[in-house]
Write an enzyme that holds these catalytic residues in place. Structure first.
Site, mmCIF file in Angstrom:
data_model
loop_
_atom_site.group_PDB
_atom_site.id
_atom_site.type_symbol
_atom_site.label_atom_id
_atom_site.label_comp_id
_atom_site.label_asym_id
_atom_site.label_seq_id
_atom_site.Cartn_x
_atom_site.Cartn_y
_atom_site.Cartn_z
ATOM 1 N N SER A 1 0.838 -1.201 0.000
ATOM 2 C CA SER A 1 0.000 0.000 0.000
ATOM 3 C C SER A 1 0.878 1.259 0.000
ATOM 4 O O SER A 1 1.773 1.383 -0.838
ATOM 5 C CB SER A 1 -0.952 -0.060 1.207
ATOM 6 O OG SER A 1 -1.967 0.907 1.111
ATOM 7 N N ASP B 1 -8.971 -6.501 -4.400
ATOM 8 C CA ASP B 1 -8.555 -5.210 -3.854
ATOM 9 C C ASP B 1 -9.132 -4.110 -4.735
ATOM 10 O O ASP B 1 -8.771 -3.993 -5.909
ATOM 11 C CB ASP B 1 -7.023 -5.151 -3.838
ATOM 12 C CG ASP B 1 -6.474 -3.869 -3.199
ATOM 13 O OD1 ASP B 1 -7.265 -2.948 -2.927
ATOM 14 O OD2 ASP B 1 -5.260 -3.808 -2.978
ATOM 15 N N HIS C 1 -8.074 -5.206 -0.066
ATOM 16 C CA HIS C 1 -6.765 -4.557 0.143
ATOM 17 C C HIS C 1 -6.034 -5.148 1.350
ATOM 18 O O HIS C 1 -4.809 -5.267 1.347
ATOM 19 C CB HIS C 1 -6.998 -3.061 0.348
ATOM 20 C CG HIS C 1 -5.746 -2.245 0.352
ATOM 21 N ND1 HIS C 1 -4.878 -2.211 -0.716
ATOM 22 C CD2 HIS C 1 -5.193 -1.428 1.290
ATOM 23 C CE1 HIS C 1 -3.860 -1.408 -0.433
ATOM 24 N NE2 HIS C 1 -4.031 -0.933 0.779
#
Lengths: 379, 379
Positions: free
Chosen positions: B157, B323, B356
């Site tokens: 991320s 995601d 995610h």
């Protein structure tokens, strides 16, 4: 400021009010002793009373679906792209009825109305209303207008849920059901977004437990946040990207929290701000709850086909490819259930970049299919 | 409460603090005169100093990536599933460094630290920090630890953005870059969600313009809302559906706003509540801004391949099918740019339902591919 209205506009319209004195028993167990519904009509009811179309509104909608209240109005009603002479819902053929739902904040009895028990605004004491309750209140409006059966009940999003519920609650009163960009029930993610919006409002110190009106304030920050998060779910990632991308508000970055860096931030803040000045926080809470609670198949152990079995209507379902709030897969769940129940159903998945909002927009293929279906309705 | 740690755990670990007196010039134009970084290390630096791996954390992460601070800890560090003896980042081979980034709230200099100019907490006066700034501060930590070149810089991320930035800012200091569930820049929708989170915090009356610490309060409601909206974007619709569906909290519906009707509401409120007690609001604002600002290709007219051309590292990119915060398509943008720039890049799209959050979870195929890549790194 249009001085003359377009030929395909219903032109100047005026809201009307229907007062109901018969108590309405609600799904939550409470009863509304009396209530008013504000509504508009477009077109003319034919002698056979067979050409009436009911428009059901979505979360922040109301009775003003088409035309103008004054020559000075900047904008027409919220679904003017679909309602008017020669439009998808052709007012040369149909008598169209659009109302503000119970619990609303545009004239129908709702949290801002006076509670007869106290003389003060209901505020948070307004009872929870469900899609079923709305349909029952709409049925009374139909009785009042002398409409025994709707040619069609039509709605998008939360409005589509009402259209579906009509075919279940009052199967003999609906010949056609047009449910657009809707779902048979909310997903956990849908509920989660609603919960964020509610918590934003409930936790605003100006909410005052829902009795802010008596304090002369509004929970502006909460409503703004609620609308901002909602708004993101109405647009597709693609549409936001195409509209704003990473465009800067100014020539260069400011590197602070008070400035708006990106156009999309400015747009969202504007949307939230504007909404907070015109919408009631208690109504917003009620509408999100009505969405959460909608789950007609629950009474049939989750079997949607069995739920829809009593329906006598023919169905048109439409969805939009980039809608991620109520994706095409959610419409297909309904279509599959209708097919399993042996119903007459048309389904169209429309290529559109605009996300959930697409149902409000003049997308040629959508309008064409919509008009085609409506024009084939026998009167 | 583990009394003995698992064989593949790094076991008990202790944070360390590095103090830096050289001023750090930041992208925003301001300068930090001095600062501290808190960090942990796992494994042993080899004699050649060629086995060091830097872990870059995501939005709410910190230096405690693996192991336990005490025998009484209920949970290990945040990436314990990937760091330890025999794990993907094998501490028998690698010397792992994990730090809390500048602006953080877990020990490194940040908004809660004393501003040397005033003696009071920086609060909202802490300068804006960017991914580039973090990488520069991390390079100084590497200098301090005698690490001229990282065997790998690794992150998921926002951490993946730092790993990418390392290969651009300090190409000669990175042999491998592992960037997981990341993106080359935020989309308008990503920025929009961040903006909602920021407005929730900024509009909380307890925020006090970012100087809440001096008032002895925290903007709890704002942080809670920010986390709730963030959390929805970390999970996939499917994962939320599988985890909660429309399960009720109690046997029957309550039809009021104070009760929690659905499990997913209860879960979200808990997540928000818990987060608001342990995370600093100013840090949250800074982290979301660092995400918004990250756009290394901007300096090259949007040409990501040209941006990555100086990189000397080999790359592993991994993404997860469900995601939707940083979808596989965003990783493929990076992969395509790396291929266009003639770089050595491996890419894996992992089937995973968890959205995610998957990058933090022990998903067998993910861990296996990750371990396989890391084990092939020559030391």
């Amino acid at each position: 400021m249009p001085t003359a209205f377009a030929a395909d506009s219903v032109g100047l319209v005026s809201p009307q009010v229907a007062h109901f004195d018969e108590p309405l028993a609600l799904a939550c167990g409470r009863t509304l002793p009396a209530y008013e519904l504000v509504y508009e009509t477009y077109g003319t009811l034919n002698a056979a009373r067979s050409n009436a179309v009911l428009i059901c509104h979505a979360l922040s909608g109301h009775h003003h679906a088409a035309g103008y209240h004054s020559e000075h109005d900047r904008k027409p009603g919220w679904w003017d792209s679909c309602i008017g002479p020669g439009k998808a819902i052709d007012t040369n053929r149909f008598f169209v009825v659009a109302l503000n739902n119970l619990g609303g904040c545009n004239g129908s009895t709702g949290p801002s109305s006076a509670n007869p028990a106290t003389g003060k605004p209901y505020g948070a004491d307004f009872p929870m209303v469900t899609v079923e309750d709305w349909v029952n209140s709409q049925a009374r409006l139909a009785d009042r207008l002398g409409i025994a059966q709707w040619a069609a009940v039509v709605g998008g999003s939360l409005g589509g849920m009402q259209a579906l519920q009509w075919t279940i609650s009052h199967p003999e009163r609906v010949r056609h059901c047009v449910a657009i960009a809707t779902a048979p029930r909310l997903s956990a993610q849908n509920i989660a977004f609603n919960e964020v919006a509610r918590q934003a409002i409930l936790s605003d110190p100006e909410f005052h437990g829902g009795h802010f009106q008596e304090q002369g304030v509004i929970p502006k920050r909460g409503l703004m946040l609620a609308r901002m998060v909602g708004h993101i779910t109405y647009l597709s990632d693609d549409a936001m990207g195409a509209k704003f991308g990473r465009d800067l508000k100014n020539d260069k970055l400011n590197y602070d929290f008070n400035s708006v860096e990106f156009q999309v931030e400015s747009y969202l803040r504007y949307q939230g701000e504007e909404f907070s000045t015109r919408f009631d926080a208690n109504t917003y809470l009620l509408m999100t709850k009505a969405l959460d609670y909608f789950d007609p198949a629950q009474a049939h152990g989750g079997d949607l086909a069995a739920t829809l079995a009593p329906a006598q209507a023919r169905f048109l379902l439409m969805s939009f490819t980039t809608d991620w709030r109520f994706s095409p897969a959610r419409s297909r769940e309904i279509v599959d259930a209708l097919v399993a129940a042996g119903k007459d159903v048309s389904y169209l998945e429309i290529e559109a970049a605009q996300g959930h909002d697409a149902f409000l927009l003049p997308i040629p293929r959508y309008l064409q299919a919509f008009r085609g279906y409506m024009n084939r309705i026998a009167l």
